[in-house]
Design an enzyme around this catalytic site. Structure first.
Site, PDB file in Angstrom:
ATOM      1  CD  GLU A   1      -2.875  -1.384   2.264  1.00  0.00           C
ATOM      2  OE1 GLU A   1      -2.810  -0.584   3.200  1.00  0.00           O
ATOM      3  OE2 GLU A   1      -3.710  -2.304   2.222  1.00  0.00           O
TER       4      GLU A   1
ATOM      5  CD  GLU B   1      -4.248  -8.205   1.087  1.00  0.00           C
ATOM      6  OE1 GLU B   1      -5.135  -7.516   1.611  1.00  0.00           O
ATOM      7  OE2 GLU B   1      -3.037  -7.985   1.246  1.00  0.00           O
TER       8      GLU B   1
HETATM    9  C1  XIL Z   1      -5.907  -7.244   7.576  1.00  0.00           C
HETATM   10  C2  XIL Z   1      -6.282  -8.524   8.275  1.00  0.00           C
HETATM   11  O1  XIL Z   1      -7.321  -9.151   7.578  1.00  0.00           O
HETATM   12  C3  XIL Z   1      -6.678  -8.238   9.678  1.00  0.00           C
HETATM   13  O2  XIL Z   1      -6.966  -9.434  10.370  1.00  0.00           O
HETATM   14  C4  XIL Z   1      -5.562  -7.462  10.382  1.00  0.00           C
HETATM   15  O3  XIL Z   1      -5.970  -7.118  11.662  1.00  0.00           O
HETATM   16  C5  XIL Z   1      -5.235  -6.218   9.608  1.00  0.00           C
HETATM   17  O4  XIL Z   1      -4.919  -6.552   8.298  1.00  0.00           O
HETATM   18  N1  XIL Z   1      -4.887  -4.849   3.281  1.00  0.00           N
HETATM   19  C6  XIL Z   1      -3.849  -5.684   3.591  1.00  0.00           C
HETATM   20  C7  XIL Z   1      -4.050  -6.784   4.541  1.00  0.00           C
HETATM   21  O5  XIL Z   1      -2.777  -5.599   3.007  1.00  0.00           O
HETATM   22  O6  XIL Z   1      -2.866  -7.114   5.208  1.00  0.00           O
HETATM   23  C8  XIL Z   1      -5.136  -6.445   5.508  1.00  0.00           C
HETATM   24  O7  XIL Z   1      -5.400  -7.560   6.336  1.00  0.00           O
HETATM   25  C9  XIL Z   1      -6.393  -6.045   4.765  1.00  0.00           C
HETATM   26  C10 XIL Z   1      -6.153  -4.831   3.941  1.00  0.00           C
END
Ligand code: XIL
Length: 364
Positions: free
Chosen positions: A157, A264
């Site tokens: 990010e 994701e």
């Molecule tokens: C999120 C997880 O799903 C949560 O359990 C944690 O508390 C925070 O992170 N973008 C990302 C991921 O790159 O690492 C994030 O995951 C969701 C958004």
């Protein structure tokens, strides 16, 4: 596949899901075969230790997925202690689970603006400089899983929310906005010469300027000789995303010729806003299908992995935002939803519906 074929496929998938249920009634689960066996590339899912301790989660995950991403226990928020020490216990357990389940390990995330651990903020720089501590962290993490980790989200990010420039962060302010990224990739490369090293981001589908800035950043890193060897598209989308948008995004990212990780994926119902739930679920299934098709259309060397951000709806991080969201492939009981049928259809993993007439409902 053309739009009409896709509609037919999704229609068949949804017919399996909706069969014999009233339009407003609860969806009937669909039959899918083991997804991992049907995919000629790694299919990933994220996990926390609490998940792998649940035998039903473990069985379902090992049936369908061939890659595992620790959801948060490999992030600084868990690993880095206030005194600067590291905790690897949970990440190690997830890595061991992946080995035992014959799942490839994918690691996230080394450098993320959202993390500002006390151990770094209160670093005693008379003992170790900030830059050295940064390098030590990356070297320790990447080195520990060397030989098992197929890849790493090295910088997560990096692009500002609205796409205007890059994020501010502890790392950028201490080490330079471009240089902290360059350094992270270089140190990660030295710690593991074989892992694929990713720049990973989200909202690339919905904010054109963000996609553009992301692409300019990739160009700049590559031109500077920085070892970025993969691009991650997080794909936290929602059911309102217009058809075709996801495909165009993946195609835009693929132009660099680097491996692509759908890293994701989840498809929120709630974030889509107003709409009849069943219609939104249909869109959701369609988007899972479109995402899979777009990925399958990439040249084989660019198909790094296709990862969903959670297994059952109740496992989703989006539940914390709104408990009624149902963004994933499997329902709370682990039954495949229409969304799973949508993803399974392009893979040819929809199970035939047996009937007196044989398997004529097979949608693939
Ligand atoms: C999120 C997880 O799903 C949560 O359990 C944690 O508390 C925070 O992170 N973008 C990302 C991921 O790159 O690492 C994030 O995951 C969701 C958004």
């Amino acid at each position: 596949m053309n739009v009409l074929d896709r509609r037919t496929l999704i229609g068949a998938a949804l017919a399996l899901g909706a069969c014999e249920s009233a339009a407003q009634g609860p969806p009937v689960p669909v039959e899918i075969g083991p997804l991992r066996a049907a995919a000629p590339f790694p299919l990933g899912v994220c996990a926390q230790v609490s998940h792998i301790e649940d035998p039903e989660w473990a069985r379902l995950a090992a049936t369908h997925f061939s890659q595992l991403t620790p959801e948060w226990e490999m992030k600084m928020e868990y690993v880095v202690q206030p005194d600067g020490g590291f905790r690897f216990d949970r990440a190690d357990r997830l890595a061991a689970f992946a080995r035992a389940a014959r799942m490839r390990l994918y690691c996230t995330t080394l450098i993320w603006y959202a993390q500002r651990p006390e151990g770094f903020e209160k670093l005693d720089e008379s003992r170790t400089s900030f830059g050295r501590a940064y390098d030590n962290y990356i070297t320790a993490m990447v080195g520990r899983y060397r030989g098992q980790a197929a890849g790493w989200d090295v910088v997560n990010e990096a692009v500002a929310e609205d796409g205007r420039g890059w994020r501010e962060s502890l790392w950028a302010s201490r080490l330079g906005d471009f240089d902290h990224m360059r350094r992270a990739f270089e140190v990660a490369r030295a710690a593991d010469p074989d892992a694929v090293l990713f720049l990973n981001d989200y909202n690339l589908e919905t904010i054109p300027r963000k996609l553009d800035t992301f692409q300019r950043l990739v160009e700049r890193l590559l031109n500077a000789g920085v070892p970025v060897t993969g691009l991650g598209c997080q794909s936290h989308i929602d059911a309102s995303l217009p058809s075709g948008t996801y495909t165009r995004t993946i195609q835009a990212l693929a132009r660099f010729g680097l491996p692509i990780h759908v890293s994701e994926l989840d498809v929120s119902i709630v974030r889509a806003g107003r709409g009849q739930r069943r219609a939104l679920e249909e869109r959701q299934a369609g988007l899972y299908a479109e995402a899979m098709e777009a990925f399958m259309e990439l040249p084989a060397p660019q198909r790094f992995a296709f990862t969903v951000w959670g297994l059952r709806d109740r496992d989703s991080w989006l539940k914390r935002e709104n408990a009624s969201d149902t963004p994933l492939l499997f329902d709370d009981l682990g039954r495949a939803k229409a969304a799973a049928a949508g993803l399974a259809a392009p893979l040819g993993a929809l199970q035939p519906l047996a009937s007196l007439y044989g398997n004529e409902n097979r949608a693939t």
